[in-house]
Scaffold this active site. Structure first.
Site, mmCIF file in Angstrom:
data_model
loop_
_atom_site.group_PDB
_atom_site.id
_atom_site.type_symbol
_atom_site.label_atom_id
_atom_site.label_comp_id
_atom_site.label_asym_id
_atom_site.label_seq_id
_atom_site.Cartn_x
_atom_site.Cartn_y
_atom_site.Cartn_z
ATOM 1 N NE ARG A 94 -3.877 -2.280 1.959
ATOM 2 C CZ ARG A 94 -3.712 -3.607 1.987
ATOM 3 N NH1 ARG A 94 -2.560 -4.132 2.357
ATOM 4 N NH2 ARG A 94 -4.698 -4.418 1.639
ATOM 5 C CG HIS A 119 -0.715 -5.587 -4.621
ATOM 6 N ND1 HIS A 119 0.267 -5.483 -3.670
ATOM 7 C CD2 HIS A 119 -1.550 -6.574 -4.191
ATOM 8 C CE1 HIS A 119 0.047 -6.369 -2.715
ATOM 9 N NE2 HIS A 119 -1.043 -7.038 -2.995
ATOM 10 C CG HIS A 193 0.952 -11.530 -3.999
ATOM 11 N ND1 HIS A 193 -0.018 -12.341 -3.452
ATOM 12 C CD2 HIS A 193 0.832 -10.353 -3.359
ATOM 13 C CE1 HIS A 193 -0.697 -11.660 -2.542
ATOM 14 N NE2 HIS A 193 -0.190 -10.451 -2.461
ATOM 15 C CG ASP A 265 -2.167 -8.222 5.108
ATOM 16 O OD1 ASP A 265 -1.068 -8.286 4.533
ATOM 17 O OD2 ASP A 265 -3.214 -7.846 4.545
ATOM 18 C CD GLU A 328 2.789 -10.286 -0.230
ATOM 19 O OE1 GLU A 328 2.951 -9.084 -0.512
ATOM 20 O OE2 GLU A 328 1.735 -10.706 0.264
HETATM 21 C C1 GLA Z 1 -1.143 -8.497 -0.078
HETATM 22 C C2 GLA Z 1 -1.642 -7.589 0.982
HETATM 23 C C3 GLA Z 1 -2.993 -8.015 1.459
HETATM 24 C C4 GLA Z 1 -3.942 -8.223 0.302
HETATM 25 C C5 GLA Z 1 -3.332 -9.185 -0.681
HETATM 26 C C6 GLA Z 1 -4.159 -9.342 -1.932
HETATM 27 O O1 GLA Z 1 -0.524 -9.575 0.378
HETATM 28 O O2 GLA Z 1 -0.749 -7.505 2.056
HETATM 29 O O3 GLA Z 1 -3.515 -7.057 2.330
HETATM 30 O O4 GLA Z 1 -4.213 -7.003 -0.303
HETATM 31 O O5 GLA Z 1 -2.094 -8.760 -1.090
HETATM 32 O O6 GLA Z 1 -5.421 -9.827 -1.673
#
Ligand code: GLA
Length: 369
Positions: A94, A119, A193, A265, A328
């Site tokens: 983000r 992304h 990813h 996350d 990631e």
């Molecule tokens: C990444 C982000 C998540 C989400 C996924 C896609 O990994 O960290 O918050 O947006 O991509 O669904």
């Protein structure tokens, strides 16, 4: 899109085969490249988004099974709302408010994730057709993917040339190397990813996988999942994975950070510099072990919280919440707006480089606690 069953396979080298995968809405051909090493490990990659559509890894009994989430219907890779297996760019993760300033000029990005850019915007590198070349006379099967992103694409400045090399080595590791150059200062942050489920059964949640992350600090997030800027020690928190523990051990706790993301996350700040091990994941039942090595400062561990059962999985069930996890490797999210995060600026004359390895093996008794 055409059905994969009717592929005409044309052999171009001993270790990489090309087959037809389908076509995009505007008629571009999607090819599938199958990399095979001497042990029989196979990885399938398409020129759409550089997506890994299949990756076979051995279990403790020598069985090879697919361990990456994907769609059953090839056409669903066009939309790919979960970014399965894709190369994500120009800026993974983000960017707060979908804006940044560079060289005194403000740029406004595609706010495709509520108020943020996610992304690289709605049409990022994950959704583009890449040029693919099968490298000849290399030690291991290697694919070279390149994508030219025009100045202003998704509102990012600078003509950017990006190259990604996928190499399948004989130690059952997949190496991903990235390079990029620009003609105007820009921001760049690339990743792979893939969602993994080492059980080989995509209907089984990944909460029984044991995870180790070599990090003493992580980045807490705000309500829109953007790092607040704080670097919080993991010690005495549910975010401490220095000693291996199952993904499920602490995930259901009533913790502000876990509730915010509906699980994990977050970015962990990987200890050390240079190419080093960032994380390992072990699935006891199958004996599968995956190690992640990288040059990147951060690791986004995402526990598949947004998977919502909308799509069938390769095992016949649905891809539900937590039927896959991502590790990631990347720079920190929102670095363009956080001066004290490691810089993601790329200037003309400079070369962006990054390298990550996902290595697979099988072990009967690892981390038996
Ligand atoms: C990444 C982000 C998540 C989400 C996924 C896609 O990994 O960290 O918050 O947006 O991509 O669904």
């Amino acid at each position: 899109m055409e059905n994969r069953e009717i592929n005409i396979t044309e052999s171009t080298s001993d270790t990489i085969e090309v087959s037809n995968f389908g076509i995009t809405k505007d008629g571009q051909t999607i090819n599938c490249y199958t990399l095979k090493n001497k042990n029989g490990m196979c990885v399938e990659i398409i020129n759409l988004g550089g997506i890994i559509t299949s990756l076979l890894a051995p279990d403790k009994n020598g069985n090879w099974e697919d361990v990456v989430l994907g769609y059953v219907n090839p056409e669903d890779y066009l939309e790919n709302e979960y970014y399965y297996g894709a190369i994500v760019g120009r800026y993974v993760n983000r960017i707060a408010g979908g804006k940044f300033t560079i060289d005194g000029k403000d740029y406004f990005l595609d706010k495709n994730d509520k108020t943020n850019a996610l992304h690289g915007g709605g049409e990022g590198f994950s959704h583009k057709i890449w040029d693919v070349e099968i490298l000849q006379n290399t030690e291991f099967p290697t694919l070279r993917l390149s994508y030219f992103s025009k100045d202003g694409e998704q509102n990012f400045p600078g003509n950017l040339t990006t190259t990604v090399f996928y190499t399948l080595k004989d130690d059952n590791s997949l190496e991903i190397s990235y390079e990029a150059q620009t003609d105007k200062s820009t921001f760049i942050n690339l990743t792979q990813h893939s969602y993994f489920n080492l059980s080989g059964n995509f209907s089984e949640p990944i909460i029984d996988h044991k995870l180790q992350i070599h990090a003493d600090k992580f980045l807490p997030i705000n309500s829109s999942l953007v790092p607040t800027g704080e670097r919080r020690p993991v010690h005495n928190t549910f975010f401490d994975f220095n000693k291996p523990k199952t993904i499920g051990e602490d995930i259901f706790n009533d913790d502000e950070q876990l509730l915010t993301a509906s699980g994990y996350d977050h970015t962990w700040i990987i200890e050390g510099l240079g190419f080093r091990k960032a994380a390992s994941v072990y699935h006891e039942k199958s004996g599968r072990l995956m190690e992640v090595w990288t040059t990147e400062p951060g690791l986004q561990f995402y526990s598949g919280n947004f998977l919502d059962g909308k799509f069938m999985n390769k095992s016949g069930g649905k891809n539900e919440k937590r039927t896959g996890f991502c590790l990631e490797t990347q720079h920190f999210p929102n670095s363009p707006n956080q001066d004290d995060f490691p810089s993601t600026v790329l200037k003309p004359g400079e070369k962006y480089t990054s390298k990550t390895i996902y290595k697979f093996s099988a072990n009967k008794n690892l981390w038996k606690l």
